[in-house]
Design an enzyme around this catalytic site. Sequence first.
Site, short mmCIF file in Angstrom:
data_model
loop_
_atom_site.label_atom_id
_atom_site.label_comp_id
_atom_site.label_asym_id
_atom_site.label_seq_id
_atom_site.Cartn_x
_atom_site.Cartn_y
_atom_site.Cartn_z
N LEU A 516 1.00 -1.10 -0.22
CA LEU A 516 -0.01 -0.31 -0.15
C LEU A 516 0.72 1.20 -0.03
O LEU A 516 0.39 2.28 -0.52
CB LEU A 516 -0.79 0.10 1.06
CG LEU A 516 -2.09 -0.92 1.44
CD1 LEU A 516 -2.41 -1.15 2.37
CD2 LEU A 516 -3.14 -0.31 -0.41
N GLY A 517 1.67 1.60 0.60
CA GLY A 517 2.87 2.55 0.47
C GLY A 517 4.19 2.38 2.14
O GLY A 517 4.14 1.00 2.14
N GLY A 519 5.91 3.58 5.03
CA GLY A 519 6.31 4.92 6.02
C GLY A 519 7.55 5.25 6.50
O GLY A 519 8.37 4.34 6.04
N GLY A 520 8.22 6.28 7.14
CA GLY A 520 9.06 5.79 7.66
C GLY A 520 9.61 4.55 8.09
O GLY A 520 10.68 4.16 9.05
N PHE A 521 9.17 3.89 9.15
CA PHE A 521 8.79 2.92 9.75
C PHE A 521 9.78 1.07 9.14
O PHE A 521 9.55 0.17 9.35
CB PHE A 521 8.51 2.79 10.80
CG PHE A 521 8.40 3.61 12.16
CD1 PHE A 521 9.76 4.49 12.59
CD2 PHE A 521 7.32 4.93 11.81
CE1 PHE A 521 9.24 5.85 12.90
CE2 PHE A 521 7.79 6.16 12.30
CZ PHE A 521 7.99 6.11 13.00
N PRO A 523 7.13 -1.18 4.98
CA PRO A 523 6.32 -0.67 4.52
C PRO A 523 4.87 -0.85 4.41
O PRO A 523 5.37 -1.75 5.78
CB PRO A 523 6.94 -1.93 2.88
CG PRO A 523 7.34 -2.35 3.58
CD PRO A 523 8.41 -1.87 5.23
N LYS A 538 1.85 -3.71 8.29
CA LYS A 538 3.17 -2.91 8.65
C LYS A 538 4.07 -3.53 8.91
O LYS A 538 4.44 -4.55 9.97
CB LYS A 538 2.99 -1.47 9.43
CG LYS A 538 4.22 -0.84 10.10
CD LYS A 538 4.56 0.90 9.97
CE LYS A 538 4.88 1.67 8.75
NZ LYS A 538 3.98 3.78 8.53
N ASP A 635 5.28 11.91 12.76
CA ASP A 635 5.25 12.04 11.56
C ASP A 635 3.82 12.01 10.72
O ASP A 635 3.33 11.27 10.16
CB ASP A 635 6.21 10.24 11.52
CG ASP A 635 6.41 10.46 9.68
OD1 ASP A 635 6.35 10.91 9.31
OD2 ASP A 635 6.29 9.09 9.43
#
Length: 828
Positions: A516-517, A519-521, A523, A538, A635
Site C-alpha cells: 500500500l505504501g 512509511g518511515g518505519f 512498508p 506494517k 510523523d
Amino acid sequence: MATLPFMSFVVMLLLFSTQISSDTDIITQFHSLHDGTTNTLVNGTFELGFFSPGSSTNRYVGIWFKNIPIKTVVWVANRDHPISDKSGILSINKEGNLVLFSKNGTTHWSTNITTKSSTSSFIARLLGTGNLVLNDEKENNGYDVYLWQSFDYPTDTFLPGMKVGWNLTSGLNRRLTAWNNWDDPSSGQITYGLIRSDIPETKIQNGSLVLYRSGPYNGLRFGATQKLKHVPLFILNFFYKKDEYYFTYQPRNQSILSRFVINQTVSALQVLKWTEGKQRWMLHSNIPRDECDNYNRCSSFGICGMMGKSSTCECLSGFTPKSPQNWKVKDRSEGCVRSENWSCREKNKDGFIKFQNMKVPNTKISWINRSMTLEKCKTKCWENCSCTAYANSNIIEDGSGCILWFSDLLDLRQLPDSGQDLYVRSHTSEIANRDGSRKMVAVVTSTTSLIIVMLLLFTILFCWRRKVKSKSREEIGIMKTTIKKSEGEQEDMELPSFDFGRIAFATNDFSKNNKLGEGGFGPVYRGTLPDGQDIAVKRLSHSSKQGTKEFKNEVIFCSKLQHRNLVKVLGFCIEEEEKLLIYEYMPNKSLDFFLFDSSRSKFLDWSKRFDIIGGIARGILYLHQDSRLRVIHRDLKAGNILLDNDMSPKIADFGLARMCGGDQIQGNTDIVVGTYGYMAPEYAIDGIFSIKSDVYSFGILLLEIISGKKNKGLSYSNHNYNLVSHAWRLWKECIPMEFMDTCLEEGSYISSEVLRCIHIGLLCVQHHPNDRPTMTSVLVMLTSENTLPHPKEPIFLIEKVSDGKESTSGHEMYNLTNEESRSILEPR
Ligand SMILES: *[C@@H]1O[C@H](CO)[C@@H](O)[C@H](O)[C@H]1NC(C)=O
Ligand SMILES: *[C@@H]1O[C@H](CO)[C@@H](O)[C@H](O)[C@H]1NC(C)=O
Ligand SMILES: *[C@@H]1O[C@H](CO)[C@@H](O)[C@H](O)[C@H]1NC(C)=O
Ligand SMILES: *[C@@H]1O[C@H](CO)[C@@H](O)[C@H](O)[C@H]1NC(C)=O
Ligand SMILES: *[C@@H]1O[C@H](CO)[C@@H](O)[C@H](O)[C@H]1NC(C)=O
Ligand SMILES: *[C@@H]1O[C@H](CO)[C@@H](O)[C@H](O)[C@H]1NC(C)=O
Ligand SMILES: *[C@@H]1O[C@H](CO)[C@@H](O)[C@H](O)[C@H]1NC(C)=O
Ligand SMILES: *[C@@H]1O[C@H](CO)[C@@H](O)[C@H](O)[C@H]1NC(C)=O
Ligand SMILES: *[C@@H]1O[C@H](CO)[C@@H](O)[C@H](O)[C@H]1NC(C)=O
Ligand SMILES: *[C@@H]1O[C@H](CO)[C@@H](O)[C@H](O)[C@H]1NC(C)=O
C-alpha cells in the site's frame, strides 16, 4: 468461502443434462461439443473422468491431477460400487442428481440429494480446486451455493480449500478414508478426521482402533505437531464454531501442487508436494512421525520421549510402573500407577507438578471451559478428586482457557520446542524426593522453588488476570485478552498475536501487488485473513534495535490507545527478525490520495475538510493529553491520515516513534524520523522534539487541507516560496481567501470558517515552539468565535535549512522518508 482464491483459476462447466460415456475417459473432451466455455478446461489443474486403478479392470469415475505424468487420483465417486465394463454413464437426472449407471440400468452411484423442483436446470462443474459441484442454474444465488459438492465427501485425499471436520447440524463428517489397496479404491479401514467432541482433535484410526491422535488445537497448532517452519509449505487453519468445526489448509505458494493423503500401506497421513524438476511427488511430512507418535505408546501416566530414533517410556513424577518386572522388559501395557501414600486434598500429599513441552493427554474424559483462567482451572481440578491434570486450552500469549482431565492420563509425550505446560496431580513430597537428573522432563525440583514459582504465579495472576472470550467470529485461532490494571480498573483490550505464516499468506507473501505504501518505519501491505477480514500490515524495518519484549509492551500500549480518530491496532506478530503490526484496513486510503489529486479532491468539499481537520485535532489531542505517557507522533502527514468509509479521519503510525525511535518522549534524538515538509524546524535541524513539533506538523497539514496543495518544503510553484510562506504572503496582503483550494466553488463554504482555519494554521507553524498553541487551544479555536492572537511571521524553512546545514554538520543520522526530503541534504 474457502474456495474463493481458486475460483479465478477456472470454472469448468459441464454436463448440462448431457450424457457422458466412459468410452472416452476424459469428460472434458466431450465438452467441446457444447458451448463456448471449452477452453476453460484447458487450464484446469484437475480432470474428471473414468479410470481403472492399477491392475484392476473395474471402472470408476474420479478426479485426478491433469498435466502431471503420474496419474494421481484425488477423488472417486463410486469407490464401493465399481462398474465391471466400459458401459458407465454419468449424467444429471430429472431430479437434479448426478447419477452413475451402467448399460443395464444399475445405478452405481448417485449424489442422492433432494431437490425442490424438476423444472430447474441443473448444472455440474469441476472447479479449479478439484471440487465437483452441482448447482441449480435457475436459483439465482450465484454459483457459490452448491446443492452438492464432492469436497463434502472426500475419499483419501485432502486438497487446499477442502474442509476436514463436522457440520454438527447435519451430522456430516468430512474425513479421509484410505483405499483398500492401490488397485482397489473401496473404503478401507484407515481413516483420518476430527473426532466429535467439545475438544476436537484429529485421529488416525484403523476401524475404531486409534493409531494416532494429534492433540487438541491449542490456538497455534494441533498439540502434537511441530512448530511450523519459518516459511512453511502451507498454512493450516482450524475453525471452531457453534454448529461446525473443521480445518482447512492453504499452500503458501499456490503454484506448488500439494495434497494430504492417507497411505494405507504405511497407515499414515502423508503430505506430498509436486516437484516440477524431478517430476515426482516428494514426501513433505509423514504422520505419525516417530514411535512416540503411535497412540498410547507408554500407556497410563507413562510419558514417551525420543532418544535418537527409538522411544523410551518413563512414569510421570509421583507414579511408578504398575508391574516393575514387565516394565523392565519393556512391556509398558500396564502403565504406571500413583505411588503409595497419595491422598486427595491432603496437605503435602496432594499438589500439581508442571511438565513443560507436553502433548496433552487423550481428552476422551475431559472437560473444557475456553474462558477460564489457569488459576481457576487449578482450583477446579483441586476440588474434584477424580481430576488428574489440568492445562490451558489455548497457548497464545501466556495462555488461557482450561481443560481438565479425569481418570488415567493416556498418550503423553514430550515435544522439544513445542507442546505446552501440563499440570499433573501428584504427591507433592515426591517432588522433593525425586532425583531430578533422571527425569527427562523438566520438573520443578524442590518445594521451595515450587513455592516461589507459585507465589510468583500468584502475583502475576493477581496483577494480570486474564480473561478470554472467543472472538465474535468464533475462530479460536485468535483470542481476546483482558488485562486488569493494577489500579483495579478493568480495561477491555484485544491483543491477538498472529502467526507469521498466516500474515505472509494473507499478504501474498508480502508481494509487491499488495503493497500500500512505505512509511518511515517500513512498508505497509494490504492483506485478507482466511475469514475474509481485510487488514493492513506494517512490516517494521529491521533497523529497530528493540527487543521482542519491549516491542510487545509497546504494542500493548498502542492497543490501549483507542480513539475514533486513531487507526485500530488489531494485533501483532513477532517471529525471529520479523516484527509486524496489524491494523484495520481503511478502504478509502489516505488523505493525500484525495487531497493532492485534481479529480479526487472534488470529493472533499469544505464541510468534509472541516470535519477532517476537527477529527485529526481530536486524535492528536488524545495522543498528547489523554494517555498518561504522552505520545508524540513525530510523523504526522497527509499520508498518515487514513479515511474510513465515512471519510472520517484516522491517524496511523502513532506510537511507532516510541517503538522504533528510542524510548524518550521528549528531548533530543540523533535519529530523526519523520517526513520533511512536515517537520518542525527545531526537530528537523536539531533533533529536538516535543508535542509542539506535532502541532507544527498539524499546522502544515491544516494548510494543505485548505489549499489542496502539498507543502513541498523546498519550493512552491517554482518560486522560492513554500506553502507556509505562500500562506503568509497572502495573509499579509490581506487576500487570504486566495489560499483556498481552487476546486472548491465559492458559496460552497463558510468564509469565516476557512479564514479561521488559515489563521490557526499560521499560529501552529510559528517558528518558536512556545508561540505555537497546544492541541487543546487548537480545538477551542476551531470551535469558538473568540478572536485569535496574531501569528508571528514564520521563518521559512528554505532559509533556515541552509543555516542548519552548516550548524549541524556533525549530525548525520537522518532517516527521512521521501525523495524531497533527501534532496535537502544534498547540494543543489
Ligand atoms: C484458459 O486458457 C485460454 C487459452 O488457452 C484463455 O483464453 C483463458 O483466459 C484461460 N482461462 C482462465 C480462467 O485462465
Ligand atoms: C447389471 O450389471 C451389473 C454389473 O455392471 C450387474 O452386477 C447386475 O447384476 C446387472 N443387473 C441386471 C439387472 O442385469
Ligand atoms: C439416499 O438418501 C435417503 C435419505 O435422504 C436415504 O434413506 C437413502 O439410503 C440414501 N441412498 C443412498 C444410496 O445413499
Ligand atoms: C450444515 O448442514 C445444514 C443442514 O444440511 C446446512 O443447512 C448448513 O448450511 C450446514 N452448515 C455449514 C456451515 O455448511
Ligand atoms: C487394522 O486392524 C485389523 C484388525 O482389526 C488388522 O487385521 C489390520 O492389519 C489392521 N490394519 C492396519 C493397517 O493396521
Ligand atoms: C512459487 O513456486 C514457483 C514454482 O516453484 C516459483 O517459481 C515461484 O517463485 C514461487 N513463488 C513464490 C512467491 O515463492
Ligand atoms: C505410501 O508410503 C510409502 C512409504 O512412505 C511410499 O513408499 C509409497 O510410495 C506410498 N504410496 C503411495 C501410493 O503414495
Ligand atoms: C508411605 O508412608 C509410610 C508411612 O506413612 C512409609 O513407611 C512408606 O515408606 C511410604 N511409602 C512411600 C512409597 O513413600
Ligand atoms: C467458564 O468460566 C467462566 C469464567 O470462570 C465462567 O464465567 C463460565 O460460567 C464458565 N462456563 C462454564 C460452561 O462453566
Ligand atoms: C468430579 O468430576 C467428575 C467428572 O466430571 C464428575 O462426574 C463428578 O461428579 C465430580 N465430582 C465432584 C465431587 O464434583
